[in-house]
Design an enzyme around this catalytic site. Structure first.
Site, PDB file in Angstrom:
ATOM      1  N   GLY A  19       0.832  -1.214   0.000  1.00  0.00           N
ATOM      2  CA  GLY A  19       0.000   0.000   0.000  1.00  0.00           C
ATOM      3  C   GLY A  19       0.862   1.258   0.000  1.00  0.00           C
ATOM      4  NE  ARG A  23      -5.772   7.257   5.471  1.00  0.00           N
ATOM      5  CZ  ARG A  23      -6.410   6.460   6.334  1.00  0.00           C
ATOM      6  NH1 ARG A  23      -6.945   6.968   7.425  1.00  0.00           N
ATOM      7  NH2 ARG A  23      -6.478   5.159   6.117  1.00  0.00           N
ATOM      8  CE  LYS A  30       0.230   2.109   5.845  1.00  0.00           C
ATOM      9  NZ  LYS A  30      -1.233   2.171   5.993  1.00  0.00           N
ATOM     10  N   GLY A  86      -6.256  -4.405  -3.820  1.00  0.00           N
ATOM     11  CA  GLY A  86      -6.924  -4.833  -2.598  1.00  0.00           C
ATOM     12  C   GLY A  86      -6.150  -5.906  -1.849  1.00  0.00           C
TER      13      GLY A  86
HETATM   14  C1  UD1 Z   1      -8.223  -3.599   6.223  1.00  0.00           C
HETATM   15  C2  UD1 Z   1      -9.397  -4.610   6.295  1.00  0.00           C
HETATM   16  C3  UD1 Z   1     -10.374  -4.176   7.405  1.00  0.00           C
HETATM   17  C4  UD1 Z   1      -9.644  -4.098   8.718  1.00  0.00           C
HETATM   18  C5  UD1 Z   1      -8.426  -3.168   8.630  1.00  0.00           C
HETATM   19  C6  UD1 Z   1      -7.586  -3.267   9.862  1.00  0.00           C
HETATM   20  C7  UD1 Z   1      -9.750  -5.450   4.025  1.00  0.00           C
HETATM   21  C8  UD1 Z   1     -10.566  -5.378   2.803  1.00  0.00           C
HETATM   22  N1  UD1 Z   1     -10.091  -4.619   5.006  1.00  0.00           N
HETATM   23  O1  UD1 Z   1      -8.728  -2.332   5.860  1.00  0.00           O
HETATM   24  O2  UD1 Z   1     -11.438  -5.132   7.492  1.00  0.00           O
HETATM   25  O3  UD1 Z   1     -10.542  -3.674   9.723  1.00  0.00           O
HETATM   26  O4  UD1 Z   1      -7.574  -3.532   7.516  1.00  0.00           O
HETATM   27  O5  UD1 Z   1      -6.546  -2.315   9.854  1.00  0.00           O
HETATM   28  O6  UD1 Z   1      -8.841  -6.241   4.084  1.00  0.00           O
HETATM   29  N2  UD1 Z   1      -2.212  -3.634   0.942  1.00  0.00           N
HETATM   30  C9  UD1 Z   1      -1.482  -4.159  -0.098  1.00  0.00           C
HETATM   31  N3  UD1 Z   1      -2.019  -4.162  -1.345  1.00  0.00           N
HETATM   32  C10 UD1 Z   1      -3.275  -3.691  -1.597  1.00  0.00           C
HETATM   33  C11 UD1 Z   1      -4.010  -3.156  -0.528  1.00  0.00           C
HETATM   34  C12 UD1 Z   1      -3.448  -3.142   0.737  1.00  0.00           C
HETATM   35  O7  UD1 Z   1      -0.351  -4.620   0.078  1.00  0.00           O
HETATM   36  O8  UD1 Z   1      -3.686  -3.761  -2.767  1.00  0.00           O
HETATM   37  C13 UD1 Z   1      -1.616  -3.655   2.287  1.00  0.00           C
HETATM   38  C14 UD1 Z   1      -1.353  -2.276   2.857  1.00  0.00           C
HETATM   39  O9  UD1 Z   1      -0.024  -1.862   2.594  1.00  0.00           O
HETATM   40  C15 UD1 Z   1      -1.553  -2.508   4.366  1.00  0.00           C
HETATM   41  C16 UD1 Z   1      -2.555  -3.640   4.423  1.00  0.00           C
HETATM   42  O10 UD1 Z   1      -2.518  -4.266   3.168  1.00  0.00           O
HETATM   43  O11 UD1 Z   1      -0.350  -2.931   4.993  1.00  0.00           O
HETATM   44  C17 UD1 Z   1      -3.974  -3.164   4.756  1.00  0.00           C
HETATM   45  O12 UD1 Z   1      -4.429  -2.273   3.743  1.00  0.00           O
HETATM   46  P1  UD1 Z   1      -5.280  -0.998   4.080  1.00  0.00           P
HETATM   47  O13 UD1 Z   1      -5.583  -0.318   2.799  1.00  0.00           O
HETATM   48  O14 UD1 Z   1      -4.669  -0.232   5.174  1.00  0.00           O
HETATM   49  O15 UD1 Z   1      -6.660  -1.716   4.590  1.00  0.00           O
HETATM   50  P2  UD1 Z   1      -7.772  -1.052   5.481  1.00  0.00           P
HETATM   51  O16 UD1 Z   1      -8.609  -0.172   4.624  1.00  0.00           O
HETATM   52  O17 UD1 Z   1      -7.153  -0.470   6.669  1.00  0.00           O
HETATM   53 MG    MG Z   2      -5.056   0.082   7.209  1.00  0.00          MG
END
Ligand code: UD1
Ligand code: MG
Length: 449
Positions: A19, A23, A30, A86
């Site tokens: 990700g 923010r 991050k 995602g």
């Molecule tokens: C996610 C969960 C949510 C949970 C929350 C807890 C999902 C759909 N939602 O939401 O239920 O309550 O975490 O903090 O899983 N990342 C990737 N590739 C992507 C997207 C994300 O590597 O395509 C990584 C990000 O770097 C991060 C983690 O996955 O380390 C979580 O992603 P983030 O976008 O922060 O998820 P939340 O919206 O917080």
């Molecule tokens: Mg998160």
């Protein structure tokens, strides 16, 4: 520290770190932002290893070279996610790296740095306890559930579904049981379930959280293990980073106190993730530790001191207002006083550097006494050179030791000297202009004017 049970099934870690973290408003990915002088990803890697997870795959964006380097330094495999579609999509990016691996999967987030190895082990044990369990999710009760996914339980307290906040109804939003994101998946089903995840939702993303509904569709049970909200804090902003730092420091201070370290004002002492302090060490207020510091028992660190990458023996006294810089070793009973800076130096047992000195790129022998205002002139603007001071040598105040230079054992350097040549053992070196005196000159001068 809890040890993983020896009977636990092999479990791989997949750490999501691709990700962008917009923010944070930073050029740094991050997960590279630090807590107690270790990137968040480093904390997660440490916990994963301590919990016995192996292999470890870190999912990163291809341009994140520093993330890849850190992962590799911890022996982890790096998998690339080219587009952030995602969390469900991100986990699948680890599949080819794990094609020969037969055990369970533990999904961890690179931005959830306070998770302990003990909690990871708890999820593992729960999954291992019953072959009908398809997934175990780490849940917590949120004070303010805001954007967290909600955990929907059935009448038998099994986890039925995870609903992302954006897709939740009014009733579902009222649920305070939340998803930490940490999830263990049964290896035999994980990849087929992950492949079935669709992106038909508010964000058009592949949600890892949909794996729970799909496991239930296959007739498997899913369970929730409860964690503390503090431990699962997800860092998405600088404010949350500061919050995570504060929680980490609180834990470090508590564990130092429990291990027999005296902290006169715990809240004003800042530890690094790896600070190692023996029992019966006293730390006065306003002391800052950077990475790589260890201190032997009976030592005292006085107020307003700063220590980085250095090893202190037993019964040393450092400060107040001292700075010990990287690659320094202080043997037992060394005394470093106020306004003294030490860098890349080896100080032998019982040596004293009590006031206003700079000792860098130096070796100081046993029981040597370094007078106030001594400077090792280690740098000529291009190269650095070493100063060697023998055992029991005495360096008079305000001496400049122009390196490279060697002061023999037991030698005495007269105060105010500029020493440019080696001094033999037990000799006196005097390198300052001679003093002359004109009797009654001052009296005559005053009379005349
Ligand atoms: C996610 C969960 C949510 C949970 C929350 C807890 C999902 C759909 N939602 O939401 O239920 O309550 O975490 O903090 O899983 N990342 C990737 N590739 C992507 C997207 C994300 O590597 O395509 C990584 C990000 O770097 C991060 C983690 O996955 O380390 C979580 O992603 P983030 O976008 O922060 O998820 P939340 O919206 O917080
Ligand atoms: Mg998160």
């Amino acid at each position: 520290m809890s040890k993983p049970s020896t009977t636990a099934s092999p479990t791989a870690a997949i750490i999501l770190a691709a990700g962008k973290g917009t923010r944070m408003r930073s050029r740094l990915p991050k997960v590279m932002h630090e807590i107690a002088h270790l990137p968040m990803l480093g904390h997660v890697l440490k916990s994963a290893k301590e919990a016995g997870l192996s292999p470890i795959v870190v999912v990163a964006a291809p341009e994140m070279d520093d993330v890849a380097a850190l992962a590799k330094a911890h022996g982890a495999i790096v998998a690339h996610q080219h587009e952030q579609l995602g969390t469900g999509h991100a986990v699948r990016m680890a599949e080819s790296a794990l094609k020969d691996f037969k055990g369970h999967l533990m999904v961890l987030y690179g931005d959830t740095p306070l998770l302990s190895a003990g909690t990871i082990s708890k999820l593992r044990r729960t999954l291992d306890a019953d072959v009908r369990i398809g997934a175990v999710v780490l849940g917590f009760d949120a004070d303010d559930p805001a954007a967290y996914g909600r955990l929907k339980l059935d009448t038998e307290a099994h986890l039925e579904r995870i609903i992302e906040a954006r897709d939740a109804s009014e009733d579902e939003l009222a649920i305070t049981l939340c998803n930490s994101g940490i999830m263990a998946l049964r290896g035999s089903l994980a990849w087929s379930v992950l492949a079935d995840i669709k992106n038909t939702n508010a964000k058009k993303e592949y949600y890892l959280t949909d794996a729970i509904g799909l496991m239930n569709d296959q007739g498997m049970h899913c369970r929730v293990v409860m964690g503390e909200e503090e431990e699962v804090l997800g860092v998405n902003s600088r404010a949350e980073l500061a919050q995570a730092e504060a929680i980490f420091q609180f834990r470090m201070r508590k564990s130092m106190l429990e291990n027999g370290v005296t902290l006169h004002d715990p809240d004003s002492v800042f530890f690094a993730h790896d600070t190692t302090i023996a029992a019966d060490v006293i730390i006065e207020p306003n002391v800052v530790f950077y990475a790589g510091v260890s201190i032997g028992s009976g030592s005292t660190i006085r107020a307003f001191s700063y220590l980085e990458d250095c090893r202190l023996g037993k019964h040393c006294v450092v400060g107040p207002f001292a700075r010990i810089r990287p690659h320094s070793t202080l043997a037992d009973g060394v005394k470093i006083g106020n306004f003294v800076e030490v860098k890349n130096a080896e100080i032998a047992e019982g040596a004293k550097l009590n006031h206003l000195s700079y000792v860098g790129d130096a070796t100081v022998g046993k029981y040597a006494n370094i007078g106030a205002g001594t400077i090792t002139c280690n740098y000529d603007g291009v190269n650095k050179y070493r100063t060697i001071i023998g055992a029991s040598a005495f360096i008079g105040s305000n001496t400049a030791l122009v390196a490279p230079v060697n002061i023999g054992d037991g030698a005495i350097i007269a105060a105010g000297s500029v020493i440019t040549q080696d001094v033999s053992a037990d000799a006196l070196a005097l390198a300052r202009s001679h003093q002359s005196e004109k009797p009654d000159w001052a009296k005559a001068f005053r009379k005349k004017s």
